[in-house]
Design a protein around this motif. Sequence first.
Motif, short mmCIF file in Angstrom:
data_model
loop_
_atom_site.label_atom_id
_atom_site.label_comp_id
_atom_site.label_asym_id
_atom_site.label_seq_id
_atom_site.Cartn_x
_atom_site.Cartn_y
_atom_site.Cartn_z
N ALA A 116 10.13 31.34 -43.11
CA ALA A 116 11.46 30.30 -43.12
C ALA A 116 12.52 31.20 -42.29
N GLN A 134 11.40 24.56 -40.86
CA GLN A 134 11.69 23.65 -41.98
C GLN A 134 11.31 22.22 -41.23
N ASN A 143 9.23 19.21 -42.92
CA ASN A 143 9.86 17.73 -42.99
C ASN A 143 8.80 16.81 -42.45
N MET A 166 11.64 25.13 -48.82
CA MET A 166 11.54 24.40 -47.62
C MET A 166 10.77 23.10 -48.37
N LYS A 172 13.35 20.92 -50.00
CA LYS A 172 14.19 20.35 -49.09
C LYS A 172 13.34 19.08 -48.25
#
Length: 614
Positions: free
Chosen positions: A186, A192, A196, A226, A229
């Motif tokens: 992280a 991230q 994603n 992560m 999100k």
Amino acid sequence: MNLLHKSIVAAGLFGSMAAPAFSQTKSVPKTDFHQWAATPPMGWNSWDCYGPTVVEAEVKANADYMAKNLKSSGWDYVVVDIRWYVGNDTAHGYNEKDPDFNIDQYGRFIPAPNRFPSAAGGKGFKPLADYMHAKGLKFGIHIMRGVPVVAVNRKLPILGSKATAADIYTKEGQGTWLRDMYTVVAGKPGAQEYYNSIFKLYASWGVDFVKVDDLSSPYHAPEVEMIRKAIDLTGRKMVLSTSPGETPIANAKHVQANANMWRTVGDFWDSWEQLKEHFEVCDRWSPYIMTGAWPDADMLPMGRLGIRAERGDDRMTRFTKDEQYTLMSLWSIFRSPLMFGGDLPSNDAFTLSLLTNKEVLAMHSNSRNNRQLFRKNDLVAWTADDPKTGDKYLAVFNAQDQELLPETAAAWSSGQITRQTPGQSKNANIDITGATKLYLNVRNGGDDTGWDHANWLAPTLSNGTKTVSLTTIPWKQATAGWGKSTVNKSVSGGQLIVDGKTYADGIGTHSNSIIEFDVPPGYTRFKTTAGLDKAAASQNTGGTINCLIFTKSPYTPAPADSSRIVVPLQQLGFSSACTVRNMWTGKTVGEFTGEFAPFIRRHGAGLYRISAKK
């Protein structure tokens, strides 16, 4: 339980654990991901019957059965478990020698088209998800935490970032039981964005459920965050399940705030010993039951299992009918997610009846204040409230067993054997003069992991002039906590390997295990080496075992076949006459005042709705 990790992982790689708490009855805002699983998810997962080798036709066959027989009862998730991206994986284990990985240009695994033909041409899982959605079902997949090792080695670019996979990883924290992935660090540029990118891909496929493995024990808080999100950024309602456990209780609030369900145990199979341990586990986790965030007691190993699974052979569940009632009653009153592990088209009428009982499923979906009422030795009672009627639910369990004698009663004991033990084994050489019986007993070494694969190596009987291998003598009976005790093979079917050495002669088993032999007349000495099998020693935490040898029965006298479990009705809030209804049979038991005290068979359960007499 398997992979139970009770220690609190330090800050740093695994991150801070602080997060707000929730209660069982807390309502959640409409924008909160918790609303996506307002009741505990119910579905089918391919792991228990097909391991890492399930193919599209098998997934569709299970989906078709669900749509026809279970959807009307609330079952709707169909989940493809581990390694759907490997074209040449193996049954009863993993192909780690030359796996045929299917991966795209951005380091994201994609379905193996030889196993999932509809994924060919870059379509991914979208056609299969569309198939589910057309039937009113939901589609889920399993993934491993982290970034693929193969993507790191190839320095594949990350979509939406200038970084490559080689820029975001560390080998620290890599799972040792399957080395497909590295930890994502992280805060590194691209970290991230990698998460994603994979969830953006899953959203484009129409995925509704993602089970993320190697995330809970030890608990990887930064990657949990992560992932949370990344899912939220997709805008798609994907239920997040973390696995395997036990998730450390210290992280309960954090996982509540980030996931829809999380494992409370390691891999659960059709073992009574594992089922019995759930009474303690569920009691520990019941305060954390929350709308939209569910402690997960793991899958239901019922029906037909082991077709090509990691553990065991093709079989119907080893649970007796009494034990299956116990399993379904406890999972339902605890409000665990219900993920069926057997091959649905192979179900018999009894199994189907357990999955479609309307009263039991209504309790599972709608009850509140779910908790253990009492535990008196191995007689257990749970209760919950019906918030609409004021009725009480009551589950009673008889978990009594014929107990084992203490270690001090054994003719020989190894003490704890771990991978730190010199040679990962202990040698036994004992006098058995006059013995007519021999019992080889392996017990859990005390760490609560489930990787307790054990081997009895080169076991021999001698009488001073003649020596015979114990493996040439058929045993009277043998038990194993997982799989089957096996001559000249490990319990997982491989070679007998302890501390890097391979043995041709021996018995592979798994705690808790007892193997009983009749001793031929005249033999006076028994020799063997008790060792921790390679499969146990190679796990993240490593298994621990305690091996004992008895020359007389290792059991205490058996308890009665059934026991009366007395429940004072005042403990449930009733001070006058009550009506009791058996939820499994749908029949009224009668009216009771003061107490309700049903007789329950050993390993069995009773599940009741109790109403104030009108």
